[in-house]
Design a protein around this motif. Structure first.
Motif, PDB file in Angstrom:
ATOM      1  N   ALA A  26     -10.135  -4.089  12.284  1.00  0.00           N
ATOM      2  CA  ALA A  26     -10.895  -4.555  11.119  1.00  0.00           C
ATOM      3  C   ALA A  26     -10.925  -6.079  11.061  1.00  0.00           C
ATOM      4  N   ALA A  27      -9.794  -6.712  11.362  1.00  0.00           N
ATOM      5  CA  ALA A  27      -9.736  -8.177  11.329  1.00  0.00           C
ATOM      6  C   ALA A  27     -10.633  -8.784  12.400  1.00  0.00           C
ATOM      7  N   TRP A  28     -10.603  -8.254  13.620  1.00  0.00           N
ATOM      8  CA  TRP A  28     -11.439  -8.773  14.703  1.00  0.00           C
ATOM      9  C   TRP A  28     -12.923  -8.630  14.384  1.00  0.00           C
ATOM     10  N   ARG A  29     -13.277  -7.526  13.755  1.00  0.00           N
ATOM     11  CA  ARG A  29     -14.691  -7.263  13.460  1.00  0.00           C
ATOM     12  C   ARG A  29     -15.143  -7.894  12.153  1.00  0.00           C
ATOM     13  N   GLY A  30     -14.213  -8.342  11.314  1.00  0.00           N
ATOM     14  CA  GLY A  30     -14.567  -8.798   9.978  1.00  0.00           C
ATOM     15  C   GLY A  30     -15.050  -7.651   9.121  1.00  0.00           C
ATOM     16  N   ALA A  31     -14.492  -6.465   9.356  1.00  0.00           N
ATOM     17  CA  ALA A  31     -14.919  -5.247   8.670  1.00  0.00           C
ATOM     18  C   ALA A  31     -13.863  -4.811   7.661  1.00  0.00           C
ATOM     19  N   PRO A  32     -14.263  -4.065   6.632  1.00  0.00           N
ATOM     20  CA  PRO A  32     -13.263  -3.504   5.726  1.00  0.00           C
ATOM     21  C   PRO A  32     -12.474  -2.377   6.392  1.00  0.00           C
ATOM     22  N   LEU A  33     -11.286  -2.129   5.867  1.00  0.00           N
ATOM     23  CA  LEU A  33     -10.423  -1.064   6.365  1.00  0.00           C
ATOM     24  C   LEU A  33     -10.328   0.017   5.299  1.00  0.00           C
ATOM     25  N   ARG A  34     -10.530   1.255   5.709  1.00  0.00           N
ATOM     26  CA  ARG A  34     -10.473   2.377   4.765  1.00  0.00           C
ATOM     27  C   ARG A  34      -9.374   3.339   5.204  1.00  0.00           C
ATOM     28  N   LEU A  35      -8.388   3.538   4.335  1.00  0.00           N
ATOM     29  CA  LEU A  35      -7.257   4.420   4.616  1.00  0.00           C
ATOM     30  C   LEU A  35      -7.493   5.761   3.930  1.00  0.00           C
ATOM     31  N   VAL A  36      -7.473   6.825   4.702  1.00  0.00           N
ATOM     32  CA  VAL A  36      -7.779   8.155   4.173  1.00  0.00           C
ATOM     33  C   VAL A  36      -6.593   9.085   4.403  1.00  0.00           C
ATOM     34  N   HIS A  37      -6.123   9.676   3.325  1.00  0.00           N
ATOM     35  CA  HIS A  37      -5.101  10.727   3.416  1.00  0.00           C
ATOM     36  C   HIS A  37      -5.730  12.023   2.927  1.00  0.00           C
ATOM     37  N   ALA A  38      -5.773  13.000   3.798  1.00  0.00           N
ATOM     38  CA  ALA A  38      -6.334  14.305   3.444  1.00  0.00           C
ATOM     39  C   ALA A  38      -5.338  15.384   3.828  1.00  0.00           C
ATOM     40  N   SER A  39      -5.008  16.236   2.891  1.00  0.00           N
ATOM     41  CA  SER A  39      -4.045  17.302   3.171  1.00  0.00           C
ATOM     42  C   SER A  39      -4.109  18.351   2.072  1.00  0.00           C
ATOM     43  N   LEU A  40      -3.882  19.592   2.468  1.00  0.00           N
ATOM     44  CA  LEU A  40      -3.748  20.675   1.510  1.00  0.00           C
ATOM     45  C   LEU A  40      -2.287  20.890   1.121  1.00  0.00           C
TER      46      LEU A  40
END
Length: 290
Positions: A26-40
């Motif tokens: 994300a830092a190299w690209r200048g992009a946002p970082l999205r953290l996803v936690h998915a679980s049942l």
């Protein structure tokens, strides 16, 4: 709007290594970082994160997992924009959906429910075989050098799609972002029925196949930007074996996976499947539309 780098987090050590890689990306690209936690599952089952939080394992919540991952990402790369999401569903479904609007998805080799000796977790395999975006599966390390570029090489397997290859474009971009050498590899084989026992002709079929491989490689790389340091190699042998050998001195191996929207099920290919299970470095699987 800049597409985010999506990373699946579940509190396991492999997923935390994936967070490190994704934060760098994300830092190299200048992009946002999205953290996803998915679980049942309602309860965390693991020791490492629980120790960090000084909580019993059964008291670690999904919110703890994403908050800890976000703190880790901020410490590694200050200034990146981070968003989080917690969703009660199967992680492979959630991550494939997130990948529809992502620059790339980053995953660990296996999650907290995987056996220690498994080569690759089912979530990582499913997402790599179904996502619409490039999927990077990260091999963890204990020395905090994940994503650090210790070899300075990005390897890409060059297939038959030529300069229009999405995998090749992705590999060029990764090499440029990292300031790494792009090692473009074309595997070739001489079919058994083309060999001959005549001593003066024995090498002719092999030479022709090698020349053909070199021509395909040269054609595919003709538009590579001049600022990218480029290495070209044609190697005799099965593509899986050739790429696995090349991965031993690489930071990232990039392969394409043909996707047909009219077909159902996992669409990965034998080469991508093999390198995901056995590669010595991180693997990027890039969808190639047919």
């Amino acid at each position: 709007m800049d597409l985010p780098i999506v990373v699946g987090v579940d509190g396991s050590e492999p997923s935390l290594h994936a967070v490190d890689w994704a934060a760098d990306e994300a830092a190299w690209r200048g992009a946002p970082l999205r953290l996803v936690h998915a679980s049942l599952w309602e309860r965390y089952e693991g020791a490492a994160l629980a120790q960090d939080l000084e909580k019993p394992s059964e008291q670690v919540t999904a919110e703890d997992i994403v908050r800890t991952a976000a703190q880790r990402a901020r410490l590694r790369q200050t200034g990146i924009k981070i968003s989080t999401d917690v969703t009660p569903e199967e992680p492979e479904y959630a991550l494939v959906r997130e990948g529809r609007n992502a620059a790339a998805a980053v995953l660990g080799t296996r999650g907290r429910s995987g056996l220690v000796e498994m080569l690759l977790g089912s979530v990582s395999l499913t997402v790599a075989a179904r996502a619409d975006c490039p999927v990077i599966v990260v091999r963890g390390s204990d020395d905090d050098k994940t994503g650090a570029g210790t070899h300075g090489r990005v390897v890409v397997g060059v297939g038959d799609t030529g300069p229009d290859s999405a995998a090749l474009r992705f590999a060029i971009q990764e090499a440029r972002l990292r300031g790494a050498t792009l090692d473009a590899v074309r595997a070739w084989r001489c079919p058994a029925h083309e060999t001959t026992d005549h001593p003066t002709l024995a090498g002719e079929p092999a030479r022709l196949h090698e020349q053909q491989a070199a021509g395909i490689l040269e054609k595919a790389l003709e538009d590579t930007p001049a600022e990218v340091e480029l290495s070209r190699r044609t190697v005799e042998g099965p593509a899986r074996r050739v790429l696995l050998a090349a991965s031993r001195e690489a930071d990232l191996l990039v392969v394409g996976a043909r996707r047909n929207p009219r077909q159902l099920g996992l669409q990965l290919g034998r080469v991508a499947h093999a390198v995901l299970h056995h590669c010595a470095c991180a693997v990027a699987v890039v969808p190639e539309r047919v």
